[in-house]
Write an enzyme that holds these catalytic residues in place. Structure first.
Site, PDB file in Angstrom:
ATOM      1  N   GLY A 239       0.918  -1.098   0.167  1.00  0.00           N
ATOM      2  CA  GLY A 239       0.255  -0.233   0.086  1.00  0.00           C
ATOM      3  C   GLY A 239       0.651   1.082   0.002  1.00  0.00           C
ATOM      4  N   GLU A 273       4.253  -6.602   1.671  1.00  0.00           N
ATOM      5  CA  GLU A 273       3.096  -7.360   0.303  1.00  0.00           C
ATOM      6  C   GLU A 273       3.596  -5.935  -0.454  1.00  0.00           C
ATOM      7  OE1 GLU A 273      -0.263  -8.320   2.061  1.00  0.00           O
ATOM      8  OE2 GLU A 273       0.423  -9.920   2.783  1.00  0.00           O
ATOM      9  N   PRO A 274       4.280  -5.314  -0.934  1.00  0.00           N
ATOM     10  CA  PRO A 274       5.106  -4.186  -1.285  1.00  0.00           C
ATOM     11  C   PRO A 274       4.351  -4.359  -3.426  1.00  0.00           C
ATOM     12  CG  PRO A 274       6.538  -4.314  -1.120  1.00  0.00           C
ATOM     13  CD  PRO A 274       6.282  -5.301  -0.272  1.00  0.00           C
ATOM     14  N   ARG A 276       3.005  -1.551  -6.038  1.00  0.00           N
ATOM     15  CA  ARG A 276       2.893  -1.166  -6.596  1.00  0.00           C
ATOM     16  C   ARG A 276       4.448   0.140  -6.629  1.00  0.00           C
ATOM     17  NH1 ARG A 276      -1.136   3.134  -7.795  1.00  0.00           N
ATOM     18  NH2 ARG A 276      -2.452   1.937  -5.806  1.00  0.00           N
ATOM     19  N   ARG A 312      -6.533   2.985 -14.988  1.00  0.00           N
ATOM     20  CA  ARG A 312      -6.531   3.910 -14.070  1.00  0.00           C
ATOM     21  C   ARG A 312      -6.913   5.328 -14.133  1.00  0.00           C
ATOM     22  NH1 ARG A 312      -2.793   5.201 -11.542  1.00  0.00           N
ATOM     23  NH2 ARG A 312      -3.584   4.396  -9.408  1.00  0.00           N
ATOM     24  N   CYS A 344     -15.241   4.056 -27.378  1.00  0.00           N
ATOM     25  CA  CYS A 344     -16.415   4.553 -27.485  1.00  0.00           C
ATOM     26  C   CYS A 344     -16.925   4.744 -25.681  1.00  0.00           C
ATOM     27  CB  CYS A 344     -17.119   4.314 -28.042  1.00  0.00           C
ATOM     28  SG  CYS A 344     -16.506   4.320 -29.887  1.00  0.00           S
ATOM     29  N   GLU A 345     -15.874   5.668 -25.027  1.00  0.00           N
ATOM     30  CA  GLU A 345     -16.564   5.750 -23.546  1.00  0.00           C
ATOM     31  C   GLU A 345     -15.755   7.599 -23.268  1.00  0.00           C
ATOM     32  OE1 GLU A 345     -18.132   4.090 -21.326  1.00  0.00           O
ATOM     33  OE2 GLU A 345     -17.062   1.990 -22.311  1.00  0.00           O
ATOM     34  N   TYR A 373      -0.267  -2.010 -11.773  1.00  0.00           N
ATOM     35  CA  TYR A 373      -1.750  -1.853 -12.396  1.00  0.00           C
ATOM     36  C   TYR A 373      -2.069  -0.934 -13.651  1.00  0.00           C
ATOM     37  CZ  TYR A 373      -1.992  -3.120  -7.777  1.00  0.00           C
ATOM     38  OH  TYR A 373      -1.255  -3.092  -6.149  1.00  0.00           O
TER      39      TYR A 373
HETATM   40  N1  LLP Z   1      -1.087  -7.143  -0.442  1.00  0.00           N
HETATM   41  C1  LLP Z   1      -2.598  -7.064  -0.250  1.00  0.00           C
HETATM   42  C2  LLP Z   1      -3.461  -8.074   0.254  1.00  0.00           C
HETATM   43  C3  LLP Z   1      -3.861  -6.046  -1.256  1.00  0.00           C
HETATM   44  O1  LLP Z   1      -4.800  -5.868  -1.514  1.00  0.00           O
HETATM   45  C4  LLP Z   1      -2.495  -5.006  -2.406  1.00  0.00           C
HETATM   46  C5  LLP Z   1      -3.109  -4.825  -3.291  1.00  0.00           C
HETATM   47  C6  LLP Z   1      -1.386  -5.217  -1.836  1.00  0.00           C
HETATM   48  C7  LLP Z   1      -0.835  -6.446  -0.955  1.00  0.00           C
HETATM   49  C8  LLP Z   1      -0.610  -3.879  -2.782  1.00  0.00           C
HETATM   50  O2  LLP Z   1      -0.640  -2.966  -3.095  1.00  0.00           O
HETATM   51  P1  LLP Z   1       0.286  -1.854  -3.207  1.00  0.00           P
HETATM   52  O3  LLP Z   1       1.446  -2.335  -2.655  1.00  0.00           O
HETATM   53  O4  LLP Z   1       0.701  -2.193  -4.798  1.00  0.00           O
HETATM   54  O5  LLP Z   1      -0.218  -0.701  -2.746  1.00  0.00           O
HETATM   55  N2  LLP Z   1      -5.966  -1.064  -9.275  1.00  0.00           N
HETATM   56  C9  LLP Z   1      -5.638  -0.118  -7.599  1.00  0.00           C
HETATM   57  C10 LLP Z   1      -4.840  -1.137  -7.199  1.00  0.00           C
HETATM   58  C11 LLP Z   1      -5.112  -2.432  -6.526  1.00  0.00           C
HETATM   59  C12 LLP Z   1      -4.761  -2.452  -5.335  1.00  0.00           C
HETATM   60  C13 LLP Z   1      -5.413  -3.979  -4.292  1.00  0.00           C
HETATM   61  N3  LLP Z   1      -4.377  -4.430  -3.972  1.00  0.00           N
HETATM   62  C14 LLP Z   1      -4.611   0.931  -8.556  1.00  0.00           C
HETATM   63  O6  LLP Z   1      -4.538   1.334  -9.924  1.00  0.00           O
HETATM   64  O7  LLP Z   1      -4.108   2.484  -7.991  1.00  0.00           O
END
Ligand code: LLP
Length: 434
Positions: A239, A273-274, A276, A312, A344-345, A373
């Site tokens: 996150g 769990e990184p 992004r 996105r 077409c949106e 993403y």
């Molecule tokens: N762990 C769990 C349980 C998660 O659900 C997620 C992301 C992550 C780790 C990794 O999160 P990150 O470090 O990437 O923020 N499609 C959206 C983002 C959806 C994230 C879903 N879960 C976007 O484009 O912003």
């Protein structure tokens, strides 16, 4: 330093001019920098090194084999949320012992596959899921290693569609219900409790929600330990946000220090769990301008990438910086334009009223911060094959996913028998088992 910078008037991906890739591959395409991925991993791993954690790359951010393999080579494990992602992680060389399986809707088949592979941990998100996992594990004569994902009811202060830690979100088990779920887990002979998991949302810019969430997890861990539960690992989720524009990115060091001061004293191993953070700024989507249309109120720059390639902006109103691939030279002032795709949106828009240098049909643009993403969320909408993916390393590059063959995709569809078509065997229709 960004892996995507101008040199000699050209926007480069490491040492490869993006214009050269465009000429070779055609547009649109994704381009990833392997050294940018490695540098981000090193920055994160370095900041948390003293905690000796497991870093499980969240495969959902970018599941390309080349990306997972790049991170696996650096020592990363994987956070997966489906049987498909589990397959991807294993195929790219992530050891099963470094894989965490999260997600609220695991099927029995997916659980079985993960147990067969011998993964490190399941993050279980509901009481019925716990019962199902117990049943599947018992049927195999094994015990499933389980962390219960708790929902700490914390506002992650991010976009509502990517916030996961409030009680009204579907994720995790409400904190007040945790003790009874752990008690139940202890009584199930197919379940081995190993820890607690939490994840409050994505693209967090403000770190204060982490402080609250980690504190709630640490308090719960102490309480469960006092009841004799073996809380050996805290999976703290992902996150951590990245900078998409000129705003400063949240500090990895500050994030690490929250984990250090709040979670580490519990005396359990840590897992992160990184997603992004590791890949977001390591990728761009390169697109060519098809037309420039001057409307009465807007000037539209119509490009050949669409929301099927990068969803996105349409889904989250997300901001992505846009850079011309040829460095602007004229001293002409920027113009306010809408950069739009061909779909077409009306949601098929990459930028609204964005100041950009004067642009013309044929020019190439790089849509930045598209490594996470982006390609994973692409679709065939409007019968547009998703953009191919390229990875660069120094002056070398590789096509890591070619452009999909639309003819093969159409050939894979069938006209039903009542319209004169040939039947498809049922086994083929069901696809590979998950
Ligand atoms: N762990 C769990 C349980 C998660 O659900 C997620 C992301 C992550 C780790 C990794 O999160 P990150 O470090 O990437 O923020 N499609 C959206 C983002 C959806 C994230 C879903 N879960 C976007 O484009 O912003």
């Amino acid at each position: 330093m960004s892996a995507f910078a101008y040199r000699g008037g050209r926007l480069m991906a490491e040492d490869v001019p993006l214009s050269r890739l465009a000429a070779e591959i055609g547009t649109p395409f994704y381009c990833y920098s392997s050294s940018a991925i490695e540098a981000q991993y090193a920055a994160f791993a370095g900041a948390v090194a003293d905690l000796d954690p497991l870093i499980c790359y969240s495969v959902k951010a970018n599941g390309n084999q080349a990306v997972i393999a790049t991170l696996a080579r650096q020592g990363a494990g994987a956070d997966v949320v489906s049987g498909g992602e589990l397959k991807r992680a294993l195929a790219a060389g992530v050891p099963a012992g470094k894989i965490i399986f999260a997600g609220i809707g695991k099927t029995a088949g997916e659980m079985a596959a993960a147990l067969d592979a011998g993964i490190l941990q399941f993050n279980v998100e509901s009481a019925p899921e716990l019962e199902e996992l117990n049943r599947v594990a018992l049927s195999k004569g094994v015990r499933a290693p389980v962390a219960i994902r708790i929902n700490p009811d914390v506002d992650a202060l991010t976009h509502a569609k990517i916030a996961t830690g409030k009680a009204e979100n579907k994720f995790g088990i409400d904190l007040p219900h945790a003790p009874e779920v752990y008690a139940r887990a202890r009584s199930l002979s197919g379940i081995e409790i190993v820890g607690i998991a939490v994840h409050i949302g994505s693209q967090l810019a403000d770190l204060s929600p982490y402080r609250t969430a980690f504190t709630r997890v640490a308090d719960l861990a102490r309480a469960l330990k006092a009841q004799g539960h073996p809380i050996r690992r805290l999976a703290l989720g992902g996150g951590l946000g990245i900078g998409y524009g000129s705003e400063p990115a949240p500090s990895i060091a500050e994030y690490a220090s929250l984990a250090r001061s709040i979670a580490a004293p519990v005396g359990a191993a840590l897992a992160f769990e990184p997603g992004r953070l590791l890949v977001g700024n390591a990728g761009v989507l390169v697109t060519r301008i098809l037309y420039v249309k001057q409307g009465i109120t807007r000037r539209f720059v119509i490009v050949d990438a669409g929301m099927n390639d990068l969803l996105r902006p349409a889904l989250y109103d997300a901001f992505h910086a846009i850079m011309p691939v040829a460095q602007p030279v004229s001293a002409e002032p920027p113009q306010l334009v809408d950069v739009v795709g061909p779909i077409c949106e009306s949601a098929d828009v990459f930028a609204v009223q964005r100041p950009l240098p004067p642009l013309a049909a044929g020019d190439l643009l790089a849509i930045c911060s598209a490594g996470a993403y982006g390609a994973v969320m692409s679709s065939f909408y409007n019968a547009r094959p998703p953009a191919p993916e390229i990875m660069v390393r120094g002056s070398d590059h590789a096509i890591v996913r070619p452009r999909a063959d639309l003819d093969a995709i159409i050939a894979d569809e069938r006209i039903p028998g009542w319209l004169g078509g040939a039947p498809v065997a049922a086994s083929r229709a069901a696809g590979s088992k998950r």
